[in-house]
Design a protein around this motif. Structure first.
Motif, short mmCIF file in Angstrom:
data_model
loop_
_atom_site.label_atom_id
_atom_site.label_comp_id
_atom_site.label_asym_id
_atom_site.label_seq_id
_atom_site.Cartn_x
_atom_site.Cartn_y
_atom_site.Cartn_z
N THR A 30 -7.58 -21.52 -2.00
CA THR A 30 -7.99 -22.06 -3.67
C THR A 30 -7.72 -21.68 -4.91
OG1 THR A 30 -9.83 -23.41 -1.86
CG2 THR A 30 -9.89 -23.92 -4.52
N ILE A 31 -8.71 -20.29 -4.93
CA ILE A 31 -8.14 -19.76 -6.05
C ILE A 31 -6.81 -19.57 -6.61
CG2 ILE A 31 -9.05 -17.42 -7.33
CD1 ILE A 31 -11.65 -18.19 -5.62
N ILE A 32 -5.76 -18.67 -5.20
CA ILE A 32 -4.45 -18.36 -5.25
C ILE A 32 -3.69 -19.69 -6.22
CG2 ILE A 32 -2.39 -17.77 -4.51
CD1 ILE A 32 -4.65 -16.01 -2.44
N THR A 65 -9.51 -27.99 -8.20
CA THR A 65 -10.16 -26.40 -7.70
C THR A 65 -11.21 -27.13 -7.27
OG1 THR A 65 -7.22 -25.24 -9.24
CG2 THR A 65 -10.28 -24.39 -8.26
N VAL A 66 -12.12 -27.54 -8.95
CA VAL A 66 -13.36 -27.72 -8.65
C VAL A 66 -13.86 -28.67 -7.60
CG1 VAL A 66 -15.06 -29.11 -9.49
CG2 VAL A 66 -13.82 -27.39 -11.73
N ALA A 70 -15.76 -27.38 -4.16
CA ALA A 70 -16.99 -28.51 -3.79
C ALA A 70 -16.33 -28.85 -1.86
CB ALA A 70 -17.22 -29.27 -4.39
N ALA A 71 -15.39 -29.03 -1.80
CA ALA A 71 -15.68 -29.89 -0.18
C ALA A 71 -15.48 -28.40 0.72
CB ALA A 71 -13.48 -29.34 -0.10
N ILE A 72 -15.02 -27.02 -0.15
CA ILE A 72 -15.04 -25.64 0.60
C ILE A 72 -17.05 -25.49 0.79
CG2 ILE A 72 -14.76 -23.60 0.83
CD1 ILE A 72 -11.90 -24.51 -0.25
N SER A 73 -17.86 -25.88 0.26
CA SER A 73 -18.85 -25.25 0.12
C SER A 73 -19.23 -26.25 0.78
CB SER A 73 -19.41 -25.34 -1.44
OG SER A 73 -19.43 -26.72 -1.36
#
Length: 81
Positions: A30-32, A65-66, A70-73
């Motif tokens: 996600t950051i990439i 990205t947000v 949020a989904a990954i968390s």
């Protein structure tokens, strides 16, 4: 346009795309992808498409990205690979 800058940005985008599909951690991917979107924003701005650049920055690098983070968390890791 400065072709050296365009070429460097193109190489960085290719590296980001390859890294995003090869990395195993979703947060790193996600950051990439956010970095990829920011480079796209710079390219759109350099091509004098400022409205598209603002949209890419707001939607691509910002909101998406947000939402991905949020989904990954909210997910759990079930395996330790």
């Amino acid at each position: 346009m400065i072709w050296e800058l365009d070429f460097a940005l193109l190489l960085f985008m290719i590296c980001c795309a390859i890294a995003a599909i090869t990395v195993r951690d979703l947060l790193h991917a996600t950051i990439i992808l956010a970095a990829y979107s920011l480079i796209m924003t710079v390219l759109w701005a350099e091509m004098n498409a400022v409205d598209v650049a603002f949209t890419e920055a707001a939607v691509g690098a910002g909101i998406t990205t947000v939402l991905f983070i949020a989904a990954i968390s909210r997910t759990r890791r079930s395996s330790s690979d």
